[in-house]
Scaffold this active site. Structure first.
Site, PDB file in Angstrom:
ATOM      1  CE1 TYR A 123      -3.252  -2.723  -0.152  1.00 54.09           C
ATOM      2  CE2 TYR A 123      -4.454  -1.487   1.492  1.00 54.09           C
ATOM      3  CZ  TYR A 123      -4.405  -2.505   0.578  1.00 54.09           C
ATOM      4  OH  TYR A 123      -5.498  -3.300   0.382  1.00 54.09           O
ATOM      5  CE  LYS A 170       1.056 -18.666   1.066  1.00 56.05           C
ATOM      6  NZ  LYS A 170       0.344 -19.900   1.419  1.00 56.05           N
ATOM      7  CG  ASP A 203      -2.702 -20.125   2.704  1.00 54.82           C
ATOM      8  OD1 ASP A 203      -2.079 -19.774   3.732  1.00 54.82           O
ATOM      9  OD2 ASP A 203      -2.244 -20.948   1.886  1.00 54.82           O
ATOM     10  CG  ASP A 227      -7.928  -3.515   2.854  1.00 51.48           C
ATOM     11  OD1 ASP A 227      -9.052  -3.414   3.387  1.00 51.48           O
ATOM     12  OD2 ASP A 227      -7.616  -2.902   1.824  1.00 51.48           O
ATOM     13  CG  ASP A 231     -13.961  -6.041   3.580  1.00 49.71           C
ATOM     14  OD1 ASP A 231     -13.518  -5.090   4.253  1.00 49.71           O
ATOM     15  OD2 ASP A 231     -14.627  -5.886   2.536  1.00 49.71           O
TER      16      ASP A 231
END
Ligand code: NAI
Length: 337
Positions: A123, A170, A203, A227, A231
Protein backbone atom coordinates in the site's frame (compact mmCIF):
# COMPACT_ATOMS: atom_id res chain seq x y z
CA UNK A 1 -14.88 20.57 23.93
CA UNK A 2 -13.15 18.44 21.31
CA UNK A 3 -12.61 19.62 17.74
CA UNK A 4 -13.61 16.95 15.21
CA UNK A 5 -12.69 17.14 11.54
CA UNK A 6 -15.30 15.16 9.58
CA UNK A 7 -14.70 13.99 6.01
CA UNK A 8 -18.21 13.47 4.66
CA UNK A 9 -17.10 11.23 1.78
CA UNK A 10 -18.80 9.73 -1.27
CA UNK A 11 -21.61 7.24 -1.92
CA UNK A 12 -23.28 6.50 1.43
CA UNK A 13 -20.71 8.78 3.14
CA UNK A 14 -22.97 11.88 3.33
CA UNK A 15 -25.89 9.81 4.74
CA UNK A 16 -23.64 8.29 7.39
CA UNK A 17 -22.17 11.72 8.18
CA UNK A 18 -25.66 13.14 8.67
CA UNK A 19 -26.43 10.29 11.06
CA UNK A 20 -23.13 10.88 12.91
CA UNK A 21 -23.80 14.62 13.33
CA UNK A 22 -27.32 13.93 14.66
CA UNK A 23 -25.89 11.49 17.20
CA UNK A 24 -23.09 13.90 18.23
CA UNK A 25 -25.72 16.65 18.69
CA UNK A 26 -27.84 14.31 20.81
CA UNK A 27 -24.76 13.46 22.89
CA UNK A 28 -24.33 17.19 23.49
CA UNK A 29 -27.99 17.77 24.40
CA UNK A 30 -28.55 14.68 26.52
CA UNK A 31 -25.16 13.68 27.86
CA UNK A 32 -23.53 17.12 28.03
CA UNK A 33 -20.40 16.29 26.03
CA UNK A 34 -19.71 18.90 23.38
CA UNK A 35 -17.97 18.46 20.06
CA UNK A 36 -17.16 21.13 17.53
CA UNK A 37 -17.58 19.43 14.13
CA UNK A 38 -16.04 20.83 10.94
CA UNK A 39 -17.31 19.16 7.76
CA UNK A 40 -14.60 18.64 5.16
CA UNK A 41 -14.48 17.45 1.60
CA UNK A 42 -12.25 14.68 0.23
CA UNK A 43 -12.76 11.85 -2.21
CA UNK A 44 -14.26 11.47 -5.67
CA UNK A 45 -16.49 14.55 -5.43
CA UNK A 46 -13.62 16.70 -4.16
CA UNK A 47 -11.45 15.42 -7.02
CA UNK A 48 -14.12 16.33 -9.59
CA UNK A 49 -14.70 19.76 -8.06
CA UNK A 50 -11.19 20.86 -7.10
CA UNK A 51 -8.85 18.57 -9.02
CA UNK A 52 -7.56 17.12 -5.74
CA UNK A 53 -8.99 14.10 -3.88
CA UNK A 54 -7.42 15.41 -0.68
CA UNK A 55 -7.54 19.22 -0.85
CA UNK A 56 -4.90 21.19 1.10
CA UNK A 57 -7.48 23.01 3.26
CA UNK A 58 -8.90 19.63 4.30
CA UNK A 59 -5.44 18.48 5.39
CA UNK A 60 -4.91 21.75 7.30
CA UNK A 61 -8.26 21.42 9.07
CA UNK A 62 -7.49 17.82 10.05
CA UNK A 63 -4.14 18.87 11.47
CA UNK A 64 -5.85 21.60 13.51
CA UNK A 65 -8.42 19.23 15.03
CA UNK A 66 -8.23 16.88 18.02
CA UNK A 67 -9.42 13.91 16.02
CA UNK A 68 -10.69 13.00 12.56
CA UNK A 69 -13.82 11.12 11.54
CA UNK A 70 -13.93 9.85 7.99
CA UNK A 71 -16.97 8.58 6.17
CA UNK A 72 -16.08 6.27 3.26
CA UNK A 73 -14.83 7.70 -0.01
CA UNK A 74 -14.99 6.07 -3.44
CA UNK A 75 -12.48 5.23 -6.16
CA UNK A 76 -10.04 7.85 -4.87
CA UNK A 77 -9.63 6.02 -1.52
CA UNK A 78 -5.92 5.43 -2.17
CA UNK A 79 -5.40 9.18 -2.61
CA UNK A 80 -7.30 10.01 0.57
CA UNK A 81 -7.12 7.45 3.35
CA UNK A 82 -3.94 5.66 2.34
CA UNK A 83 -2.22 9.06 2.05
CA UNK A 84 -3.60 10.29 5.40
CA UNK A 85 -2.50 7.13 7.20
CA UNK A 86 1.07 7.61 6.02
CA UNK A 87 1.09 11.42 6.30
CA UNK A 88 -0.12 11.34 9.92
CA UNK A 89 1.77 8.12 10.76
CA UNK A 90 -1.42 6.37 11.86
CA UNK A 91 0.41 3.07 12.01
CA UNK A 92 -2.14 0.84 13.77
CA UNK A 93 -5.42 -0.02 12.08
CA UNK A 94 -7.69 -1.58 14.68
CA UNK A 95 -10.66 -3.60 13.45
CA UNK A 96 -12.71 -5.39 16.09
CA UNK A 97 -15.26 -8.13 15.32
CA UNK A 98 -17.60 -9.21 18.08
CA UNK A 99 -20.77 -11.32 18.02
CA UNK A 100 -23.80 -9.59 19.43
CA UNK A 101 -27.28 -11.01 20.00
CA UNK A 102 -29.75 -11.15 17.10
CA UNK A 103 -27.12 -10.64 14.42
CA UNK A 104 -26.65 -12.85 11.38
CA UNK A 105 -23.31 -14.02 12.85
CA UNK A 106 -21.67 -17.42 12.33
CA UNK A 107 -21.47 -17.97 16.11
CA UNK A 108 -22.35 -16.10 19.29
CA UNK A 109 -18.92 -16.33 20.98
CA UNK A 110 -16.64 -14.38 18.63
CA UNK A 111 -14.61 -11.54 20.12
CA UNK A 112 -11.50 -10.72 18.16
CA UNK A 113 -9.59 -7.75 16.82
CA UNK A 114 -7.38 -7.37 13.78
CA UNK A 115 -4.34 -5.14 14.32
CA UNK A 116 -3.21 -4.24 10.82
CA UNK A 117 0.07 -2.52 10.03
CA UNK A 118 -1.08 0.65 8.30
CA UNK A 119 1.89 2.37 6.69
CA UNK A 120 3.85 -0.16 4.61
CA UNK A 121 3.47 -3.24 2.42
CA UNK A 122 2.09 -3.00 -1.11
CA UNK A 123 0.00 0.00 0.00
CA UNK A 124 2.94 2.39 -0.25
CA UNK A 125 1.70 2.77 -3.85
CA UNK A 126 5.04 2.30 -5.60
CA UNK A 127 3.94 0.66 -8.85
CA UNK A 128 5.46 1.01 -12.27
CA UNK A 129 5.69 -0.61 -15.69
CA UNK A 130 8.83 -2.44 -16.75
CA UNK A 131 8.87 -3.77 -20.31
CA UNK A 132 5.76 -5.90 -20.66
CA UNK A 133 5.39 -6.25 -16.88
CA UNK A 134 3.73 -4.30 -14.10
CA UNK A 135 5.71 -4.14 -10.85
CA UNK A 136 4.64 -3.25 -7.30
CA UNK A 137 7.10 -2.71 -4.45
CA UNK A 138 6.39 -4.40 -1.15
CA UNK A 139 8.17 -2.68 1.73
CA UNK A 140 8.24 -4.32 5.15
CA UNK A 141 10.60 -2.79 7.73
CA UNK A 142 11.77 -4.22 11.03
CA UNK A 143 10.93 -0.98 12.85
CA UNK A 144 7.32 -0.84 11.60
CA UNK A 145 6.83 -4.59 12.15
CA UNK A 146 8.06 -4.40 15.74
CA UNK A 147 5.98 -1.28 16.38
CA UNK A 148 2.75 -2.97 15.26
CA UNK A 149 3.65 -6.21 17.06
CA UNK A 150 4.14 -4.25 20.28
CA UNK A 151 0.76 -2.56 19.74
CA UNK A 152 -0.88 -5.98 19.29
CA UNK A 153 0.67 -7.44 22.45
CA UNK A 154 -0.23 -4.35 24.48
CA UNK A 155 -3.82 -4.67 23.17
CA UNK A 156 -3.87 -8.33 24.21
CA UNK A 157 -2.79 -7.46 27.75
CA UNK A 158 -5.73 -5.08 28.03
CA UNK A 159 -8.38 -7.47 26.75
CA UNK A 160 -10.39 -9.87 28.90
CA UNK A 161 -10.20 -12.69 26.44
CA UNK A 162 -7.84 -15.60 26.03
CA UNK A 163 -4.85 -13.25 25.70
CA UNK A 164 -3.45 -14.64 22.52
CA UNK A 165 -1.73 -12.97 19.55
CA UNK A 166 -1.83 -14.66 16.15
CA UNK A 167 0.76 -13.36 13.70
CA UNK A 168 -0.58 -13.82 10.16
CA UNK A 169 1.80 -13.86 7.20
CA UNK A 170 2.91 -15.91 4.20
CA UNK A 171 6.59 -16.40 4.94
CA UNK A 172 6.72 -19.80 3.25
CA UNK A 173 6.39 -17.95 -0.09
CA UNK A 174 7.49 -14.35 0.64
CA UNK A 175 10.52 -15.42 2.61
CA UNK A 176 12.25 -12.04 2.81
CA UNK A 177 9.37 -9.64 3.45
CA UNK A 178 7.00 -11.82 5.47
CA UNK A 179 9.99 -13.63 6.91
CA UNK A 180 11.08 -10.31 8.44
CA UNK A 181 7.56 -9.56 9.70
CA UNK A 182 7.23 -12.99 11.35
CA UNK A 183 10.68 -12.72 12.94
CA UNK A 184 9.93 -9.24 14.30
CA UNK A 185 6.64 -10.43 15.84
CA UNK A 186 8.32 -13.49 17.34
CA UNK A 187 11.04 -11.33 18.91
CA UNK A 188 8.48 -8.93 20.40
CA UNK A 189 6.47 -11.90 21.76
CA UNK A 190 9.42 -12.79 24.02
CA UNK A 191 8.70 -9.62 26.03
CA UNK A 192 5.17 -10.85 26.76
CA UNK A 193 5.49 -14.31 28.38
CA UNK A 194 1.87 -14.17 29.68
CA UNK A 195 0.40 -13.75 26.21
CA UNK A 196 0.10 -16.85 24.03
CA UNK A 197 1.66 -16.45 20.60
CA UNK A 198 1.09 -18.38 17.39
CA UNK A 199 1.88 -17.92 13.71
CA UNK A 200 -0.56 -18.71 10.90
CA UNK A 201 -0.31 -18.50 7.13
CA UNK A 202 -2.80 -16.05 5.66
CA UNK A 203 -4.63 -18.68 3.60
CA UNK A 204 -5.10 -20.87 6.68
CA UNK A 205 -6.27 -17.79 8.60
CA UNK A 206 -8.89 -17.03 5.93
CA UNK A 207 -10.21 -20.57 6.34
CA UNK A 208 -10.04 -20.57 10.17
CA UNK A 209 -12.01 -17.33 10.34
CA UNK A 210 -14.92 -19.37 8.96
CA UNK A 211 -14.13 -22.70 10.64
CA UNK A 212 -13.33 -21.56 14.19
CA UNK A 213 -13.47 -17.75 14.52
CA UNK A 214 -13.99 -18.06 18.29
CA UNK A 215 -10.37 -19.19 18.63
CA UNK A 216 -8.95 -15.82 17.60
CA UNK A 217 -8.20 -13.02 20.05
CA UNK A 218 -5.72 -10.49 18.58
CA UNK A 219 -4.56 -10.97 15.00
CA UNK A 220 -1.53 -8.94 13.91
CA UNK A 221 -0.76 -8.76 10.22
CA UNK A 222 0.57 -6.71 7.34
CA UNK A 223 -1.40 -4.02 5.50
CA UNK A 224 -2.94 -5.87 2.52
CA UNK A 225 -3.70 -9.09 4.42
CA UNK A 226 -5.29 -7.04 7.21
CA UNK A 227 -7.46 -5.18 4.71
CA UNK A 228 -8.79 -8.42 3.23
CA UNK A 229 -9.14 -10.41 6.46
CA UNK A 230 -11.01 -7.60 8.23
CA UNK A 231 -13.78 -7.60 5.59
CA UNK A 232 -14.03 -11.35 6.19
CA UNK A 233 -14.07 -11.09 9.99
CA UNK A 234 -16.76 -8.39 9.71
CA UNK A 235 -18.98 -10.68 7.70
CA UNK A 236 -18.43 -13.51 10.18
CA UNK A 237 -20.13 -11.42 12.90
CA UNK A 238 -22.92 -10.03 10.73
CA UNK A 239 -21.58 -7.80 8.00
CA UNK A 240 -19.85 -4.59 7.05
CA UNK A 241 -22.74 -2.49 8.36
CA UNK A 242 -21.58 -3.21 11.91
CA UNK A 243 -17.81 -2.97 11.34
CA UNK A 244 -15.89 -0.03 12.89
CA UNK A 245 -12.21 0.83 12.56
CA UNK A 246 -9.61 3.08 14.15
CA UNK A 247 -6.39 4.37 12.61
CA UNK A 248 -4.13 5.16 15.53
CA UNK A 249 -0.81 6.98 15.77
CA UNK A 250 1.14 8.20 18.77
CA UNK A 251 -0.45 11.68 18.75
CA UNK A 252 -3.45 11.57 16.43
CA UNK A 253 -6.20 9.18 15.35
CA UNK A 254 -8.75 8.84 12.57
CA UNK A 255 -11.93 6.77 12.86
CA UNK A 256 -13.85 5.34 9.90
CA UNK A 257 -15.98 2.33 9.02
CA UNK A 258 -14.24 -0.73 7.55
CA UNK A 259 -16.46 -0.56 4.47
CA UNK A 260 -16.33 1.62 1.39
CA UNK A 261 -18.72 4.06 -0.25
CA UNK A 262 -21.28 1.31 -1.13
CA UNK A 263 -22.43 3.02 -4.34
CA UNK A 264 -24.98 0.21 -4.87
CA UNK A 265 -27.11 1.50 -1.98
CA UNK A 266 -26.14 5.20 -1.96
CA UNK A 267 -28.99 7.71 -1.68
CA UNK A 268 -31.53 5.02 -0.76
CA UNK A 269 -31.61 5.74 2.98
CA UNK A 270 -30.94 2.06 3.76
CA UNK A 271 -27.25 2.07 4.78
CA UNK A 272 -26.53 0.86 8.27
CA UNK A 273 -24.96 3.80 10.17
CA UNK A 274 -23.75 1.50 13.01
CA UNK A 275 -20.33 0.94 11.47
CA UNK A 276 -19.65 4.67 11.55
CA UNK A 277 -21.31 5.16 14.95
CA UNK A 278 -19.31 2.30 16.48
CA UNK A 279 -16.20 3.99 15.04
CA UNK A 280 -17.36 7.09 16.95
CA UNK A 281 -17.55 4.90 20.06
CA UNK A 282 -13.90 3.98 19.46
CA UNK A 283 -13.15 7.71 19.07
CA UNK A 284 -14.62 8.32 22.55
CA UNK A 285 -12.33 5.64 24.00
CA UNK A 286 -9.27 7.14 22.36
CA UNK A 287 -10.08 10.77 23.31
CA UNK A 288 -11.05 9.72 26.84
CA UNK A 289 -7.84 7.79 27.39
CA UNK A 290 -5.66 10.48 25.83
CA UNK A 291 -7.19 13.32 27.85
CA UNK A 292 -7.89 11.33 31.02
CA UNK A 293 -11.58 12.05 30.48
CA UNK A 294 -13.62 9.22 31.96
CA UNK A 295 -16.87 10.94 31.00
CA UNK A 296 -15.91 10.70 27.34
CA UNK A 297 -15.25 6.95 27.73
CA UNK A 298 -18.60 6.50 29.52
CA UNK A 299 -20.45 8.33 26.73
CA UNK A 300 -18.85 5.97 24.20
CA UNK A 301 -20.05 2.98 26.23
CA UNK A 302 -23.54 4.46 26.33
CA UNK A 303 -23.54 4.92 22.56
CA UNK A 304 -22.45 1.30 22.02
CA UNK A 305 -25.02 -0.14 24.44
CA UNK A 306 -27.78 1.99 22.87
CA UNK A 307 -26.98 0.57 19.44
CA UNK A 308 -26.89 -3.02 20.68
CA UNK A 309 -30.03 -2.71 22.82
CA UNK A 310 -31.88 -1.51 19.71
CA UNK A 311 -30.51 -4.35 17.58
CA UNK A 312 -31.39 -6.84 20.33
CA UNK A 313 -34.97 -5.57 20.40
CA UNK A 314 -35.25 -6.09 16.63
CA UNK A 315 -34.85 -2.45 15.60
CA UNK A 316 -32.31 -2.78 12.80
CA UNK A 317 -31.49 -1.87 9.24
CA UNK A 318 -32.07 -4.13 6.25
CA UNK A 319 -28.51 -5.46 5.92
CA UNK A 320 -28.82 -7.27 9.27
CA UNK A 321 -32.38 -8.47 8.82
CA UNK A 322 -34.45 -5.44 9.88
CA UNK A 323 -36.67 -2.91 8.12
CA UNK A 324 -35.50 0.46 9.48
CA UNK A 325 -34.11 3.16 7.23
CA UNK A 326 -30.83 4.96 8.02
CA UNK A 327 -32.77 7.98 9.31
CA UNK A 328 -35.24 5.89 11.36
CA UNK A 329 -32.49 3.87 13.00
CA UNK A 330 -30.56 7.08 13.77
CA UNK A 331 -33.69 8.60 15.34
CA UNK A 332 -34.08 5.54 17.57
CA UNK A 333 -30.50 6.05 18.75
CA UNK A 334 -30.87 9.77 19.46
CA UNK A 335 -34.20 9.12 21.27
CA UNK A 336 -32.70 6.35 23.40
CA UNK A 337 -29.29 7.75 24.31
P1 NAI B 1 -18.08 -1.52 -0.02
O1 NAI B 1 -17.45 -1.81 1.31
O2 NAI B 1 -18.43 -0.12 -0.28
O3 NAI B 1 -19.41 -2.40 -0.18
C1 NAI B 1 -19.41 -3.83 -0.15
C2 NAI B 1 -20.83 -4.32 0.08
O4 NAI B 1 -21.22 -4.05 1.45
C3 NAI B 1 -21.86 -3.63 -0.79
O5 NAI B 1 -22.84 -4.55 -1.19
C4 NAI B 1 -22.49 -2.60 0.13
O6 NAI B 1 -23.82 -2.26 -0.21
C5 NAI B 1 -22.40 -3.27 1.48
N1 NAI B 1 -22.27 -2.26 2.56
C6 NAI B 1 -21.16 -1.54 2.83
N2 NAI B 1 -21.42 -0.70 3.85
C7 NAI B 1 -22.69 -0.90 4.23
C8 NAI B 1 -23.52 -0.30 5.23
N3 NAI B 1 -23.08 0.68 6.07
N4 NAI B 1 -24.80 -0.72 5.33
C9 NAI B 1 -25.26 -1.69 4.52
N5 NAI B 1 -24.52 -2.30 3.56
C10 NAI B 1 -23.24 -1.90 3.40
O7 NAI B 1 -17.05 -2.10 -1.09
P2 NAI B 1 -16.96 -1.86 -2.67
O8 NAI B 1 -18.32 -1.94 -3.28
O9 NAI B 1 -15.91 -2.81 -3.10
O10 NAI B 1 -16.37 -0.39 -2.83
C11 NAI B 1 -17.15 0.76 -3.14
C12 NAI B 1 -16.24 1.98 -3.19
O11 NAI B 1 -15.70 2.24 -1.89
C13 NAI B 1 -15.05 1.83 -4.13
O12 NAI B 1 -14.97 2.99 -4.90
C14 NAI B 1 -13.84 1.68 -3.21
O13 NAI B 1 -12.66 2.24 -3.76
C15 NAI B 1 -14.29 2.46 -2.00
N6 NAI B 1 -13.67 2.04 -0.72
C16 NAI B 1 -13.33 3.04 0.16
C17 NAI B 1 -12.82 2.73 1.38
C18 NAI B 1 -12.49 3.83 2.33
O14 NAI B 1 -12.92 4.96 2.18
N7 NAI B 1 -11.73 3.56 3.41
C19 NAI B 1 -12.61 1.33 1.82
C20 NAI B 1 -13.06 0.35 0.84
C21 NAI B 1 -13.56 0.72 -0.38
Amino acid sequence: MYKISLITGDGIGPELSESAVSVLNAIHDKLDLKFDVAKLSAGDKALAETGKALPDDTVDAIKNSDVCLKAPVGESAADVIVVLRRMLDLYANIRPSKSYPHMPALRDDIDMVIVRENTEDLYIGKEFSLGDSAVALRIISEAASKRIAKYAFESATQRNNMKKVTCVHKSNVMRVTDGLFAKACTEVSLNYPDIAFEEMYVDACAMNLIRQPQKFDVVVTTNLFGDILSDESSQVVGGLGMAPAANIGDDFALFEPVHGAAFDIAGKNIANPSSFLLSIKMMHDWLGNKHNDSKCVDVGKKLESTIFDLVKSGIKTKDIGGDKSTAEFTKHITDNL
